[in-house]
Design a protein around this motif. Structure first.
Motif, short mmCIF file in Angstrom:
data_model
loop_
_atom_site.label_atom_id
_atom_site.label_comp_id
_atom_site.label_asym_id
_atom_site.label_seq_id
_atom_site.Cartn_x
_atom_site.Cartn_y
_atom_site.Cartn_z
N THR A 112 -8.84 1.50 3.35
CA THR A 112 -7.92 2.17 4.26
C THR A 112 -7.34 1.20 5.28
N LEU A 113 -8.17 0.34 5.83
CA LEU A 113 -7.69 -0.65 6.79
C LEU A 113 -6.71 -1.63 6.14
N GLN A 114 -7.02 -2.09 4.94
CA GLN A 114 -6.13 -3.01 4.23
C GLN A 114 -4.80 -2.34 3.89
N ASP A 115 -4.84 -1.06 3.53
CA ASP A 115 -3.61 -0.33 3.24
C ASP A 115 -2.74 -0.24 4.49
N ALA A 116 -3.36 0.03 5.63
CA ALA A 116 -2.60 0.10 6.88
C ALA A 116 -2.00 -1.27 7.22
N GLN A 117 -2.76 -2.34 7.02
CA GLN A 117 -2.24 -3.68 7.27
C GLN A 117 -1.06 -3.99 6.36
N ASN A 118 -1.16 -3.64 5.08
CA ASN A 118 -0.07 -3.90 4.14
C ASN A 118 1.19 -3.13 4.52
N LYS A 119 1.03 -1.89 4.94
CA LYS A 119 2.18 -1.08 5.37
C LYS A 119 2.82 -1.67 6.63
N ALA A 120 2.00 -2.10 7.56
CA ALA A 120 2.52 -2.70 8.80
C ALA A 120 3.26 -4.01 8.49
N ASP B 226 -9.22 -13.16 7.77
CA ASP B 226 -8.73 -14.53 7.68
C ASP B 226 -7.93 -14.86 8.94
N GLY B 227 -7.46 -16.07 9.03
CA GLY B 227 -6.74 -16.51 10.21
C GLY B 227 -5.38 -15.87 10.38
N GLN B 228 -4.93 -15.12 9.37
CA GLN B 228 -3.68 -14.38 9.47
C GLN B 228 -3.92 -12.94 9.90
N GLY B 229 -5.19 -12.61 10.15
CA GLY B 229 -5.52 -11.27 10.62
C GLY B 229 -5.75 -10.26 9.52
#
Length: 110
Positions: free
Chosen positions: A81-89, A43-46
């Motif tokens: 895995t990618l979504q988990d990393a984004q959530n943690k960041a 999405d536009g929020q990355g």
């Protein structure tokens, strides 16, 4: 400019920021790599929303050997895995920003 005008202007800006955030959240950006063998949609929020793989991305020498279940499983594993990393960041960024702003929520910042 008096205090009331400043408050009204701040409220208008807050409303526009919220609208922009909603618009970005509802937009969809797609990109491909490896000659179209990998596609990522965010999405536009990355925030990554979807990951699509073709068999060539997994086994370029023999893509016919890759079955659809393998592709789907790998897509799911990578996306999760990618979504988990984004959530943690995001959580780390929000924590740092709250520390810097003394806990004050600044719309559009986080």
């Amino acid at each position: 400019m008096n205090i009331m005008q400043m408050m009204q202007q701040a409220q208008k800006m807050q409303k526009r920021l919220k609208e922009a955030q909603e618009e970005l959240a509802n937009s969809e950006i797609s990109t491909t790599g490896a000659s179209g063998a990998v596609e990522v949609i965010c999405d536009g929020q990355g925030k990554i929303k979807k990951l699509k793989l073709k068999a060539q991305a997994i086994n370029p020498e023999n893509p016919e050997s890759v079955d659809e279940d393998t592709i789907e499983t790998l897509e799911d594993l990578l996306l999760t895995t990618l979504q988990d990393a984004q959530n943690k960041a995001t959580a780390q960024m929000e924590s740092k920003m709250k520390a810097l702003t003394g806990g004050i929520s600044i719309p559009g910042l986080f």
